[in-house]
Enzyme design. Structure first.
Site, short mmCIF file in Angstrom:
data_model
loop_
_atom_site.label_atom_id
_atom_site.label_comp_id
_atom_site.label_asym_id
_atom_site.label_seq_id
_atom_site.Cartn_x
_atom_site.Cartn_y
_atom_site.Cartn_z
CB VAL A 116 21.57 26.44 1.32
CG1 VAL A 116 23.04 26.74 1.08
CG2 VAL A 116 21.07 27.12 2.60
CD GLU A 117 21.16 27.62 -7.00
OE1 GLU A 117 21.52 27.41 -8.18
OE2 GLU A 117 20.36 28.52 -6.67
CG LEU A 118 25.88 24.20 -1.19
CD1 LEU A 118 26.42 22.99 -0.44
CD2 LEU A 118 26.42 25.49 -0.61
CG LEU A 168 25.96 30.24 -0.35
CD1 LEU A 168 26.01 29.47 0.95
CD2 LEU A 168 26.35 31.69 -0.15
CB SER A 212 22.71 24.36 -8.41
OG SER A 212 23.19 25.56 -8.99
#
Length: 125
Positions: free
Chosen positions: A119-121, A72, A108
């Site tokens: 969940v990769e920000l 994301l 990331s």
């Protein structure tokens, strides 16, 4: 034919309320639709939630909590996001680290949601 963009994806989850609470901390908004179905809205996209053992037809062949890996993009700086999540007590799996995104380099930070989904920000660099 050309695909224009992602509209929504589905996560199979054990506890929809815990999932909603987690993603709300990431800035998504809870949405109730079709009576009692739950989704998480962000921008012009959303994540629909299916409770494990009660998928909506049609569904993935083997819907399983914790099997997703999603990246994301965040608004603003990843450093600010990291500080905000640290203050909220969110632990990280890895990062920030350089990666390659859909249209170029990204940086990331990885964490896990309540079901163990990765969940990769990320921020574009």
């Amino acid at each position: 034919m050309r695909i224009a963009r992602l509209d929504h994806l589905v996560l199979t989850v054990a506890d929809p309320d815990a999932t909603v609470a987690f993603y709300e901390r990431l800035g998504m908004e809870r949405e109730v639709f079709d009576g009692d179905r739950l989704a998480l809205r962000f921008g012009e996209q959303k994540i629909n939630l299916h409770r494990a053992g009660r998928p909506i037809n049609p569904h993935a062949r083997r819907p399983t909590p914790g099997s997703a890996d999603v990246c994301l993009l965040v608004e603003g700086s990843l450093d600010a996001v990291e500080r905000e999540l640290e203050r909220a007590g969110v632990s990280f799996e890895l990062g920030p680290v350089p990666r390659t995104g859909a249209i170029g380099p990204i940086r990331s930070l990885y964490l896990r949601d309540p079901d163990g989904n990765l969940v990769e920000l990320s921020e574009r660099i």
